[in-house]
Write a protein that holds these residues in place. Structure first.
Motif, mmCIF file in Angstrom:
data_model
loop_
_atom_site.group_PDB
_atom_site.id
_atom_site.type_symbol
_atom_site.label_atom_id
_atom_site.label_comp_id
_atom_site.label_asym_id
_atom_site.label_seq_id
_atom_site.Cartn_x
_atom_site.Cartn_y
_atom_site.Cartn_z
ATOM 1 N N LEU A 1 0.836 -1.201 0.000
ATOM 2 C CA LEU A 1 0.000 0.000 0.000
ATOM 3 C C LEU A 1 0.869 1.248 0.000
ATOM 4 O O LEU A 1 0.675 2.175 -0.794
ATOM 5 C CB LEU A 1 -0.905 -0.002 1.241
ATOM 6 C CG LEU A 1 -1.693 1.276 1.475
ATOM 7 C CD1 LEU A 1 -2.703 1.509 0.361
ATOM 8 C CD2 LEU A 1 -2.413 1.239 2.816
ATOM 9 N N GLU A 2 1.869 1.262 0.879
ATOM 10 C CA GLU A 2 2.746 2.420 0.984
ATOM 11 C C GLU A 2 3.564 2.585 -0.294
ATOM 12 O O GLU A 2 3.825 3.697 -0.729
ATOM 13 C CB GLU A 2 3.647 2.220 2.203
ATOM 14 C CG GLU A 2 4.237 3.482 2.779
ATOM 15 C CD GLU A 2 3.222 4.568 3.032
ATOM 16 O OE1 GLU A 2 2.116 4.269 3.531
ATOM 17 O OE2 GLU A 2 3.524 5.728 2.728
ATOM 18 N N TRP A 3 3.925 1.455 -0.897
ATOM 19 C CA TRP A 3 4.695 1.511 -2.130
ATOM 20 C C TRP A 3 3.859 2.109 -3.263
ATOM 21 O O TRP A 3 4.353 2.892 -4.069
ATOM 22 C CB TRP A 3 5.196 0.108 -2.490
ATOM 23 C CG TRP A 3 5.984 0.042 -3.771
ATOM 24 C CD1 TRP A 3 5.697 -0.690 -4.874
ATOM 25 C CD2 TRP A 3 7.195 0.746 -4.071
ATOM 26 N NE1 TRP A 3 6.655 -0.487 -5.839
ATOM 27 C CE2 TRP A 3 7.582 0.398 -5.376
ATOM 28 C CE3 TRP A 3 7.996 1.648 -3.360
ATOM 29 C CZ2 TRP A 3 8.709 0.908 -5.997
ATOM 30 C CZ3 TRP A 3 9.124 2.167 -3.977
ATOM 31 C CH2 TRP A 3 9.472 1.798 -5.272
ATOM 32 N N PRO B 1 4.963 6.692 -7.389
ATOM 33 C CA PRO B 1 4.832 7.795 -8.351
ATOM 34 C C PRO B 1 5.191 9.169 -7.772
ATOM 35 O O PRO B 1 5.062 10.167 -8.472
ATOM 36 C CB PRO B 1 3.331 7.765 -8.710
ATOM 37 C CG PRO B 1 2.683 6.791 -7.789
ATOM 38 C CD PRO B 1 3.672 6.339 -6.796
ATOM 39 N N ASN B 2 5.634 9.213 -6.519
ATOM 40 C CA ASN B 2 5.881 10.501 -5.872
ATOM 41 C C ASN B 2 7.250 11.070 -6.265
ATOM 42 O O ASN B 2 8.296 10.462 -6.001
ATOM 43 C CB ASN B 2 5.800 10.303 -4.351
ATOM 44 C CG ASN B 2 5.860 11.606 -3.600
ATOM 45 O OD1 ASN B 2 6.540 12.548 -4.012
ATOM 46 N ND2 ASN B 2 5.156 11.678 -2.505
ATOM 47 N N ALA B 3 7.237 12.244 -6.887
ATOM 48 C CA ALA B 3 8.474 12.836 -7.399
ATOM 49 C C ALA B 3 9.463 13.143 -6.273
ATOM 50 O O ALA B 3 10.664 12.915 -6.411
ATOM 51 C CB ALA B 3 8.155 14.100 -8.187
ATOM 52 N N PRO C 1 -2.737 13.821 -5.395
ATOM 53 C CA PRO C 1 -2.776 14.680 -6.579
ATOM 54 C C PRO C 1 -1.723 14.322 -7.624
ATOM 55 O O PRO C 1 -1.929 14.574 -8.805
ATOM 56 C CB PRO C 1 -2.508 16.080 -6.010
ATOM 57 C CG PRO C 1 -1.896 15.869 -4.679
ATOM 58 C CD PRO C 1 -2.425 14.564 -4.167
ATOM 59 N N TYR C 2 -0.614 13.708 -7.209
ATOM 60 C CA TYR C 2 0.459 13.406 -8.158
ATOM 61 C C TYR C 2 0.231 12.073 -8.870
ATOM 62 O O TYR C 2 1.050 11.642 -9.670
ATOM 63 C CB TYR C 2 1.815 13.394 -7.438
ATOM 64 C CG TYR C 2 1.879 12.472 -6.243
ATOM 65 C CD1 TYR C 2 2.179 11.125 -6.396
ATOM 66 C CD2 TYR C 2 1.621 12.944 -4.959
ATOM 67 C CE1 TYR C 2 2.214 10.276 -5.322
ATOM 68 C CE2 TYR C 2 1.651 12.099 -3.866
ATOM 69 C CZ TYR C 2 1.957 10.766 -4.052
ATOM 70 O OH TYR C 2 1.978 9.927 -2.967
ATOM 71 N N MET C 3 -0.887 11.407 -8.530
ATOM 72 C CA MET C 3 -1.160 10.113 -9.135
ATOM 73 C C MET C 3 -2.327 10.223 -10.116
ATOM 74 O O MET C 3 -3.199 11.061 -9.944
ATOM 75 C CB MET C 3 -1.500 9.090 -8.047
ATOM 76 C CG MET C 3 -0.274 8.557 -7.349
ATOM 77 S SD MET C 3 -0.598 7.889 -5.726
ATOM 78 C CE MET C 3 -1.604 6.500 -6.106
#
Lengths: 269, 293
Positions: A7-9, A14-16, B85-87
Motif C-alpha cells: 500500500l505504501e509503495w 509515483p511521488n516525485a 494529486p500526483y497520481m
C-alpha cells in the motif's frame, strides 16, 4: 504486513519528491565520499586511513548519517504531512484502513527504506574499502561492522522523528523547519548550555537527536581535539558508547512511536 | 438494518455539533440527511465512518458492533474528493482497491461509468472539480459495496455535472443499494431520496418518507388583466390548496401532484390568458419554518 508495505509503495512509487530523495542519497553517498581529501584533518588521522578498512566504515557512516537525516528524515516528514494536506489519511480510514494499520504501513516502509539505505552503505564501504586498502586482512575488514545495525537504526530513527514532528504540526514547511531548528539549536542549547551547567553528567548525552547522532559518530573518540575543555574537566564523555547509543535511541524511538499511536487513536481526522 | 445511530453527541468546545441524534437506515433506502450548512451532517457521517470521535452515544453498521470491518463494505465520499494529486486516476483507484482488499477491481469499467476513461492516465491534480467528484464516486463503488455514503456529492458542480452525478446516484440506487446522502439542497433530496431526516443545529427535527416530510405542493405566482374573471375561476378551481393576493396578482399553493402546467391549461381552457406566471422555488428556510412550527 506485505499488504501494508505494498500500500505504501503504491503511494510512494509515483511521488516525485520520494524519487528525488532516493536518487540524491544514492548519488551523494559515493560522490561526496572523496570530500575527506579536502578536509583539514589532524595529524593523528591519516587521510589514507579513512578510505581503507576499518575506518572506512565509520567515515562513510558519518557521511551517510547526514544524508539519511536530510533525505530520509525529510521524507519521514512528507510521508505524513502529505497525507494531511491531501486529506488522504482521513480518506484511507473511511475507505477501511484502521488507524493502527495506517501507522504500521508507514513504519514498515521506514524499515524497508532504512534497510535499503544500509545495504547501499555497505556496498559503498566495501567498494571503497577494497580498492583503497593495500593489505586486506579479514579481521580489519570486519572490525567496524558493528556500525551496520547502528546505521539502520539511525536511519529508521530519523524517519520516525521526522514523521512525529510532521504528525504533530501537519504542515510540511513548518515541520521541516521545526525538525532543523530542534536538531541544530534547541536540543544543543538545552543539552550543552542549560543542562550541562546545571547538572553535568552522562545524562547530558541522552537526548533524542544526540543519541541518534552518536549511533554513527565521526571517529573522534581517540582524538583529543574533539574533547571540549569544560566537558573534560567535569569528566563527561563527549560521545555515548555504541551500546548506550543503541539502547537510548531505541528507547526514544519506542517513546515516539508510542506517542504517535496514542495521539492517532484519539485524534479527529 | 443498515445503520443505527443512538443518541450521538459531538461537541467542539462550547459548540454542540451533533446533539443527541438518533437515526435508523434500512436496506434499500435512499436516505437523505437534510440540513443547512453547519447543521452537523458531515460531523455525523464522520463519526459513523470512524474519522471523528463522538463524545457519547453509539452507532452500529449492519447490526454488528464492528465498525472497522463495516467500513470496508461501504463506499464513502465525504465533503471533498480526497486523492493523491500526483497520481493518475488508475493509480488512485488502485490504492482504494488495495485498502478495500478488492482482488480484481473493475477499474476500467468504473472509469467508463463515471465518464473518465479518456483521462484515466492524467494526474488527479489536472482534473476539474466535476471530474474529481466523479472519480470519488468511482472510488466509492470500487468494491461494489452494498452501502454508499455521500456527503454533498453535487457540491460545487456546474448544472451539467449536477445532473450527471444525480443520474449516477439514481442508477446506483436502482441496483438496490442503500445510499445515505447528506445535502443542504431540498430539491436534491426530493429528487433522489426515498427517506429523509431533517437536522438543524445537530438535532433531529423530523424523519420519515420523503413524501410525508417534504411538502410537494408547488407555489405559483400569477397575474392577469381580467381580475374579476380570475377571481371567479380561482373559486371554482379544484386543485388550488390556498391563495393569497400579491402586488402582481395572486400567490397560489397547488395541491399535491399538480403543476404550473395544469394551472396554465386550466385558465387557457376557460379563455383566460395569464400575463404573469412564476413558479416559486420554496427555500429550505421556508421549509424549515414550516417543519419546526
Amino acid at each position: 504486513m506485505l499488504r501494508l508495505l505494498q500500500l505504501e509503495w503504491l503511494k510512494l512509487k509515483p511521488n516525485a519528491t520520494f524519487r528525488v530523495f532516493v536518487l540524491l542519497y544514492f548519488l551523494a553517498l559515493p560522490l561526496f565520499f572523496p570530500i575527506g581529501l579536502f578536509m583539514d584533518f589532524p595529524k593523528e588521522f591519516s587521510i589514507l586511513s579513512i578510505y581503507s578498512f576499518p575506518d572506512v566504515w565509520s567515515f562513510a557512516g558519518y557521511l551517510g548519517s547526514w544524508l539519511t537525516f536530510f533525505c530520509f528524515g525529510f521524507l519521514g516528514v512528507l510521508m505524513i504531512t502529505n497525507e494531511y494536506a491531501f486529506k488522504t489519511l482521513r480518506q484511507n480510514i473511511m475507505t477501511g484502513l484502521t488507524r493502527s494499520e495506517f501507522l504500521a504501513s508507514k513504519l514498515i516502509m521506514f524499515g524497508a527504506i532504512s534497510l535499503f539505505a544500509t545495504i547501499y552503505y555497505c556496498i559503498v564501504v566495501l567498494g571503497y574499502g577494497y580498492s583503497n586498502t593495500d593489505f586486506i586482512i579479514n579481521s580489519k575488514v570486519l572490525e567496524q561492522t558493528y556500525l551496520i545495525p547502528s546505521y539502520f537504526l539511525q536511519c529508521f530513527g530519523y524517519m520516525c522523528v521526522g514523521f512525529f514532528i510532521g504528525f504533530l504540526v501537519k504542515r510540511s514547511g513548518l515541520a521541516v523547519f521545526l525538525l532543523l531548528f530542534y536538531t541544530f539549536f534547541i536540543e544543543n542549547i538545552f543539552r550543552q548550555v542549560i543542562h550541562f551547567n546545571i547538572a553535568p553528567g552522562p545524562l547530558v548525552n541522552y537526548y533524542p537527536m544526540n543519541s541518534l547522532e552518536d549511533l554513527v559518530p565521526l571517529p573522534l573518540r581517540q582524538l583529543k581535539f574533539a574533547q571540549n575543555q569544560a566537558w573534560q574537566r567535569d569528566n563527561v564523555e563527549f560521545l555515548l558508547t555504541q551500546t548506550e547509543a543503541i539502547l537510548v535511541s531505541s528507547c526514544w524511538i519506542g517513546i515516539i512511536i508510542g506517542m504517535i499511536y496514542l495521539i492517532l487513536k484519539r485524534r479527529d481526522l | 438494518m443498515i445503520l443505527k445511530v443512538d443518541n450521538l453527541v459531538k461537541k467542539y468546545g462550547a459548540v454542540t455539533a451533533v446533539n443527541n441524534l438518533s437515526l435508523e437506515v434500512h436496506k434499500g433506502q435512499v436516505f437523505g440527511i437534510l440540513g443547512p450548512n453547519g447543521s452537523g451532517k458531515t460531523t455525523t457521517l464522520g463519526v459513523v465512518m470512524g474519522v471523528i470521535k463522538s463524545d457519547s452515544g453509539s452507532f452500529s453498521w449492519f447490526g454488528e458492533n464492528q465498525p472497522q470491518k463495516a467500513r470496508g463494505q461501504i463506499g464513502t465520499l465525504l465533503e471533498t474528493p480526497n486523492f493523491y494529486p500526483y497520481m493518475n486516476a488508475v493509480d488512485n483507484l488502485k490504492v482504494v482497491a488495495h485498502i478495500k482488499k478488492t482482488a480484481q477491481p473493475k477499474i476500467d469499467e468504473l472509469l467508463e461509468m463515471v465518464n473518465l476513461k479518456d483521462r484515466k492516465k492524467s494526474k488527479f491534480t489536472t482534473y476539474s472539480l466535476g471530474m474529481k467528484q466523479r472519480l470519488a464516486i468511482a472510488a466509492a463503488m470500487i468494491s461494489d459495496p452494498e452501502v454508499l455514503v455521500l456527503d454533498e456529492p453535487t457540491n460545487g458542480l456546474d448544472p451539467e455535472g449536477i445532473v450527471e452525478v444525480r443520474n449516477l446516484i439514481l442508477q446506483i440506487a436502482k441496483k438496490g443499494k442503500t445510499i445515505i446522502l447528506a445535502s443542504h439542497m431540498l430539491d436534491e433530496v426530493e429528487k433522489i431520496c426515498s427517506h429523509v431526516a431533517i437536522i438543524k443545529k445537530g438535532a433531529l427535527l423530523s424523519v420519515g418518507g420523503v413524501g410525508a416530510i417534504i411538502n410537494k405542493q408547488q407555489t405559483v405566482e400569477i397575474g392577469t388583466e381580467d381580475q374579476t374573471q380570475l377571481n371567479a375561476l380561482l373559486e371554482k378551481c379544484t386543485f388550488i390548496h390556498s391563495f393569497s393576493p400579491t402586488k402582481l396578482g395572486y400567490e397560489l399553493v397547488l395541491k399535491d401532484e399538480f403543476s404550473a402546467a395544469d394551472l396554465n391549461k386550466y385558465f387557457f381552457d376557460n379563455h383566460l390568458v395569464l400575463t404573469h406566471l412564476l413558479v416559486k422555488n420554496r427555500s429550505l428556510e421556508q421549509e424549515f419554518l414550516e417543519i419546526t412550527q
